[in-house]
Design a protein around this motif. Structure first.
Motif, PDB file in Angstrom:
ATOM      1  N   ARG A  86      -5.675   0.582   8.040  1.00 40.63           N
ATOM      2  CA  ARG A  86      -5.425  -0.049   6.746  1.00 40.63           C
ATOM      3  C   ARG A  86      -4.001   0.205   6.265  1.00 40.63           C
ATOM      4  N   LYS A  89      -1.505  -1.871   8.407  1.00 40.73           N
ATOM      5  CA  LYS A  89      -1.525  -3.294   8.044  1.00 40.73           C
ATOM      6  C   LYS A  89      -0.748  -3.539   6.756  1.00 40.73           C
ATOM      7  N   THR A  90      -0.958  -2.667   5.758  1.00 44.63           N
ATOM      8  CA  THR A  90      -0.268  -2.824   4.474  1.00 44.63           C
ATOM      9  C   THR A  90       1.242  -2.712   4.649  1.00 44.63           C
TER      10      THR A  90
END
Length: 316
Positions: A86, A89-90
């Motif tokens: 996560r 990806k950010t």
């Protein structure tokens, strides 16, 4: 009807599943969650509390989805995989585009050619991407090897909101307002001038762009508005709409690049004033590249966003 925690949980679980498995999992989860919540309500729990407790007991929906497909969750081990994924990806969504834009503007100001600006921006983007992968992964390897707690645990408040299809009023109205503002700005520049110098105004765009090039730009904007209205009426994006959206994005970029290459994008009188004020370098080229970089970035994102929404609506 507002989305419930249960529907958000099921959507979060199903969105990464293969199409042939998704419907069965949705039905199975709907039934099992309903049974778990009902059992807790029968024991005297408040319905909302019962729902949260049942979903918390099921755990992270990404981990649950991985279990349905026998997909391993491993970095070096499974402990921090989802947190690592996560975060990565950010960062990849935010950092490389900003670095590419900054590098492009910096090289444009230094007088590099259009090809040089684009090549350097791509090189910087690739370099930043590689560094992000390496350093973020290294940090999580160290965390996992040292068994350091990150303090991050999953709960139902982290469930993503149901994503808009991009065809509601909340999407249509801002799009039409932005298009109207752009048309208004161009009209104002033609009739009054947007640049204010020593109390007088001058057009920013080259006067020779009227009528042909300006009308072409206005036509592209009106077609963009028509596409937004059509998607709103149809209540979904289609492959045809995504193709038209991409063609319009290419049209905007072609318009800007053609005029920049011909030296007809910006008002020469305005540029002469800038040179007379002591600005060094090719002012026309520098300002033109900054404008084109903005149009290129906005058009690229608009095209990509259209295909993302098309794929999302196709799954629905």
């Amino acid at each position: 009807m507002p989305s419930t925690l249960t529907s958000r949980y099921i959507d979060a679980t199903a969105r990464s599943l293969p199409a042939d498995l998704e419907q069965d999992v949705r039905e199975e989860l709907t039934a099992s969650i309903a049974d778990a919540v009902e059992a807790r309500i029968e024991q005297g729990e408040d319905p909302e509390v019962a729902e949260r407790a049942a979903l918390t007991e099921l755990g992270d929906p990404a981990a649950l989805a991985a279990g349905y497909t026998d997909r391993p969750l491993h970095l070096i081990g499974p402990r921090y995989y989802l947190t690592w994924l996560r975060l990565l990806k950010t960062l990849l969504i935010i950092v490389p585009p900003i670095a590419m834009l900054g590098a492009g503007i910096a090289h444009a100001i230094s007088g590099a050619s259009v090809g040089g600006v684009i090549a350097e921006a791509i090189a910087i983007g690739l370099s930043v991407t590689v560094h992000l992968f390496f350093w973020v992964t290294l940090v999580f390897v160290i965390l996992e090897r040292t068994r350091t707690e990150t303090g991050t645990t999953w709960d139902v408040d982290q469930l993503p909101e149901e994503r808009s299809s991009g065809t509601g009023r909340a999407d249509l109205i801002p799009s039409l307002v932005l298009i109207a503002l752009m048309l208004g700005a161009v009209a104002w520049d033609l009739t009054r001038g947007l640049a204010v110098i020593d109390g007088s105004t001058l057009p920013v765009l080259h006067p020779s762009l009227w009528p042909g090039w300006i009308l072409l730009f206005a036509a592209l904007l009106l077609l963009e508005a028509a596409l937004a209205i059509a998607n709103f009426v149809r209540k979904r994006w289609t492959t045809a709409a995504a193709i038209v959206n991409t063609a319009l994005a290419v049209g905007f970029v072609s318009w800007a690049l053609t005029l920049l290459g011909q030296g007809r994008l910006l008002n020469p009188e305005l540029l002469e004033i800038a040179r007379a004020s002591g600005v060094d370098g090719d002012v026309s080229f520098t300002l033109g590249v900054i404008l084109v970089v903005g149009i290129l970035g906005g058009s690229a994102w608009d095209a990509i966003d259209g295909w993302i929404k098309t794929a999302r609506d196709a799954r629905r």
